[in-house]
Every structure is written in structure tokens, then in C-alpha cells.
Design an enzyme around this catalytic site. Structure first.
Site, PDB file in Angstrom:
ATOM      1  N   CYS A  42      37.089 164.622  -4.098  1.00 52.97           N
ATOM      2  CA  CYS A  42      37.361 165.859  -4.832  1.00 52.97           C
ATOM      3  C   CYS A  42      36.913 167.044  -3.983  1.00 52.97           C
ATOM      4  CB  CYS A  42      36.568 165.817  -6.130  1.00 52.97           C
ATOM      5  SG  CYS A  42      36.568 167.347  -7.068  1.00 52.97           S
ATOM      6  N   THR A  44      34.937 169.198  -4.904  1.00 54.15           N
ATOM      7  CA  THR A  44      33.488 169.306  -5.120  1.00 54.15           C
ATOM      8  C   THR A  44      32.729 168.463  -4.098  1.00 54.15           C
ATOM      9  OG1 THR A  44      33.875 169.648  -7.468  1.00 54.15           O
ATOM     10  CG2 THR A  44      31.654 168.987  -6.842  1.00 54.15           C
ATOM     11  N   HIS A  47      32.612 170.334  -0.916  1.00 52.66           N
ATOM     12  CA  HIS A  47      31.559 171.377  -0.931  1.00 52.66           C
ATOM     13  C   HIS A  47      30.203 170.754  -0.583  1.00 52.66           C
ATOM     14  CE1 HIS A  47      33.842 174.735  -2.461  1.00 52.66           C
ATOM     15  NE2 HIS A  47      34.312 174.015  -3.449  1.00 52.66           N
ATOM     16  N   HIS A  70      32.566 161.192  -7.590  1.00 53.50           N
ATOM     17  CA  HIS A  70      32.640 161.088  -9.050  1.00 53.50           C
ATOM     18  C   HIS A  70      33.989 160.590  -9.555  1.00 53.50           C
ATOM     19  CE1 HIS A  70      33.710 165.266  -8.033  1.00 53.50           C
ATOM     20  NE2 HIS A  70      34.625 165.116  -8.951  1.00 53.50           N
ATOM     21  N   GLU A  71      35.064 160.786  -8.782  1.00 51.39           N
ATOM     22  CA  GLU A  71      36.368 160.298  -9.247  1.00 51.39           C
ATOM     23  C   GLU A  71      36.430 158.812  -8.900  1.00 51.39           C
ATOM     24  OE1 GLU A  71      39.326 162.679  -7.330  1.00 51.39           O
ATOM     25  OE2 GLU A  71      38.490 164.533  -8.121  1.00 51.39           O
ATOM     26  N   ILE A 184      44.923 169.658  -7.277  1.00 48.57           N
ATOM     27  CA  ILE A 184      45.005 169.928  -8.724  1.00 48.57           C
ATOM     28  C   ILE A 184      46.249 170.758  -9.038  1.00 48.57           C
ATOM     29  CG2 ILE A 184      43.756 170.787 -10.750  1.00 48.57           C
ATOM     30  CD1 ILE A 184      41.932 168.833  -9.561  1.00 48.57           C
ATOM     31  N   GLY A 275      40.431 178.168 -10.779  1.00 51.13           N
ATOM     32  CA  GLY A 275      39.898 178.414  -9.437  1.00 51.13           C
ATOM     33  C   GLY A 275      38.531 179.067  -9.491  1.00 51.13           C
TER      34      GLY A 275
END
Ligand code: ZN
Length: 372
Positions: A42, A44, A47, A70-71, A184, A275
Site C-alpha cells: 500500500c 502507506t 511512506h 496490512h493488505e 486506488i 488524498g
């Protein structure tokens, strides 16, 4: 089961992550232990991998080491004593917003933004590992017809679906602007198409990803790096009888994209805000863009539990949406660096990257995709 497992672990507050042997997570009474079949990267995770200022503020170096990810999709191998719903052998994905069931916001039905919420792989050890543990309460039992590489993307597909459908699911026959060409945005194009949006405008800038957007069902695509705001406005008004779009999904987080959305949404339309700007707060034309327009603004943080999961499962299991074009890379989990490199490259030549702890799972997925 061995007590140790391989995992992608963030150890230092700097670029990168390490492939380490760590303890298999301990099982709490109302938690389940899951063997990971597939996990996806992801934004995230990127990041955190880069360890940008957001990661430093959100997680903090003092909370490292921590497993990324997490996915996920996997098989339950052990359940805690207090578990009632989930059983060993269930194929599950995790709703990554681990909510506090006693919190008032959650009790009012907004589990995804409740207080005391913990996010898998952000506030806890994540799923880029052979095993991960989560509370039974956030397990979503997968439809057995959905393969692991698609089951894992239900979480980000959920962000897209919640943004597209809003709170009222009233999208059929309407017009929609979707900004951005990241995963996304691309999923959102597919959900919009599947749910009967009549005309989809996509704003993006990377050729590779815009090509995927076309496959997912975008009717009109505009390259933001080759047009001015005025040109974009003229185009959208020309193609909506001068009306503007019914719904605008802001999925970039840049000033230009936010301005486009509030400018191009029609009166009494809806802007869904997804966003995240790197500089916040940002100026918006509050009076003209929201008040005088009678505009509804919908913040998208996560997915609706579990309404979005239910709808996505039905869309996927009944082949009403094909998210495969968005999946551009697949690697073993041990090759995670290749995955992050693909995600970090600019110009973009990747959308969703899937990682598999086992080579056999990767081979099977590639076979289903018709690649060697
Ligand atoms: Zn995510």
C-alpha cells in the site's frame, strides 16, 4: 509450528526494511493467527519504507522494530479461546482498522474512524510475514472463489468503493470525476463502472497507469501535466452539458487536484476526499466550492465495516469487476525490495504489487494471470 518466522521488518528510522527471523505472534484470547497467502503493498507501506516525516510523526522511531504490511489474505491456523465466529481453516482478509468496540463513535456505526483505533502494520506488527495475528472482530471471511492475489486487494478496493459509493450509494446513471492514477484511483474507476456510473472522467499524468485506467473503464482521460485548470474545466463542462460532474473523487491530495474537484463538481453534488496533502492545512474556496454550491463533502478514511467488504465480495465473486489490470507486479515476500522499488519509481510503471511468502503461491497466481 516453528516459533520463528520470516518477516519484512522496519528496524531503523531511514529508507528500507530488513528480512528478519522474528517470533511468530502470540495469540490473545479473542485474536486469530493467520498464515499469509498473499499481501499487497500500500502507499502507506511506502511512506513507512521511506520513513518520511509522516511515518516519523505517526509511528515514531521508538516503536521500531515493527513488521510492515496490512493488505493481506491468508488462512487461519489457530484461534484464541474467546473466538466464536472464525474457525481454523477459514480464508480471511483483515479489515485493517482495528476498532475499539466500546468507543461511542464505533457504537454509532462509524467503526472505521472510531477512537482508540489501531491500524494493522502502522500501530501493530503487520502482515508482511509468514504469519500475523489480528482480533477476530476485524476478520472478513473470503469467498472461496476469490484467489489470494485478489482477496488481498479487497482492503484498498474498499477505500475505492467507499469513495465511489459515498454514504448513500447513489451513483447509478451519474457522472464522476476521479483524480489520480495510483492504485486506488484505478480501482475507483473499476468500481464506478461496475456500479453504473454513466460517465467517468479520470485526471492523471503517467501514461502506464492511465492505460490501466482506460482498461478499468474510464471514458475520458485528461493528463494534468499537459493541461491547465482552465482547459480541464472547459473539457468537463463541454462533456456534461455545462453542468459539471455529479460526484468528484479527490484521490491525489494536491492543491490543483483539490481545486479541480471543488470547481468541477456541480451544484448540490458530492466531493469525496481521500488524498492526503503533504502540506496541511490547504486553502479551498469554501464559499464558492462548498457553501453556495450546496456541496456535500465526504471524508474517506478506510471502509465501511462491513458494508463495503460485503459489496466488494459480491462484485469480485460474481465477476462484476476485474481488478487484474491494476495488479502489475508479483514477487515472493523475500523479494519485497523489488516490490518497493517498483512502487517508488517515477515516472510510474506500477500500480498494485502483490507479495507471496511461498514460491508455490506466486507460481499459481502467475498461472492464473497467464504469465510464464
Ligand atoms: Zn492500505
Amino acid at each position: 509450528m516453528s516459533e520463528k518466522m520470516n518477516a519484512v521488518v522496519k528496524t531503523k528510522p531511514e529508507l528500507g526494511a530488513d528480512w528478519l527471523q522474528v517470533d511468530v505472534p502470540e495469540l490473545k484470547p479473542d485474536w486469530v493467527l493467520v498464515k499469509v497467502k498473499a499481501a499487497s503493498i500500500c502507499g502507506t507501506d511506502v511512506h513507512i519504507y521511506k520513513w518520511d516525516p509522516w511515518s516519523d510523526a505517526r509511528i515514531g522511531a521508538h516503536n521500531l522494530p515493527q513488521t510492515l504490511g496490512h493488505e493481506v489474505a491468508g488462512e487461519v491456523v489457530e484461534v484464541g479461546k474467546g473466538c466464536k465466529r472464525i474457525k481454523v481453516g477459514d480464508s480471511i482478509s483483515a479489515e485493517t482498522h482495528i476498532y475499539d468496540p466500546g468507543d461511542l463513535t464505533s457504537l454509532l456505526g462509524a467503526f472505521h474512524v472510531g477512537n482508540n483505533m489501531k491500524i494493522l502494520g502502522v500501530d501493530t506488527n503487520g502482515s508482511f510475514a509468514e504469519y500475523f495475528a489480528v482480533p477476530e472482530s476485524v476478520c472478513w471471511v473470503n469467498d472461496t472463489s476469490i484467489p489470494p492475489e485478489l482477496a488481498t486487494i479487497q482492503e484498498p478496493l474498499g477505500n475505492a468503493a467507499y469513495a465511489v459509493l459515498g454514504e448513500d450509494n447513489d451513483v447509478a446513471g451519474k457522472t464522476m470525476l476521479i483524480t489520480g492514477d495510483g492504485p486506488i484511483s484505478l480501482f475507483a474507476v473499476g468500481v464506478a463502472r461496475a456500479c453504473g456510473v454513466a460517465r467517468i472522467f479520470q485526471f492523471g499524468k503517467y501514461d502506464f497507469n492511465m492505460e490501466i485506467g482506460k482498461k478499468m473503464g474510464a471514458d475520458y482521460q485528461i493528463w494534468t501535466n499537459k493541461t491547465t485548470a482552465k482547459e480541464r474545466k472547459e473539457f468537463v463542462l463541454d462533456h456534461t452539458d455545462g453542468f459539471g460532474v455529479d460526484i468528484a473523487l479527490e484521490m491525489v491530495g494536491s492543491q490543483d487536484s483539490i481545486d479541480d474537484c471543488f470547481d468541477l463538481v456541480r451544484k448540490a453534488g458530492r466531493v469525496s476526499a481521500f488524498g492526503i496533502p503533504s502540506d496541511s492545512p490547504l486553502p479551498i474556496d469554501y464559499a464558492n466550492g462548498i457553501v453556495f454550491k450546496g456541496c456535500q463533502v465526504h471524508g474517506v478514511n478506510g471502509r465501511k465495516l462491513f458494508d463495503t467488504w460485503y459489496r466488494n465480495k459480491n462484485l469480485l465473486a460474481n465477476l462484476r469487476i476485474d481488478p487484474k489490470p491494476v495488479i502489475t507486479h508479483m514477487f515472493t515476500l523475500e523479494d519485497y525490495k523489488k516490490g518497493f522499488d517498483a512502487m517508488l519509481a517515477r515516472p510510474r510503471f506500477s500500480a498494485k504489487v502483490i507479495l507471496f511468502p511461498e514460491q508455490a503461491e506466486l507460481d499459481a497466481a502467475k498461472k492464473r494471470f497467464g504469465i510464464e
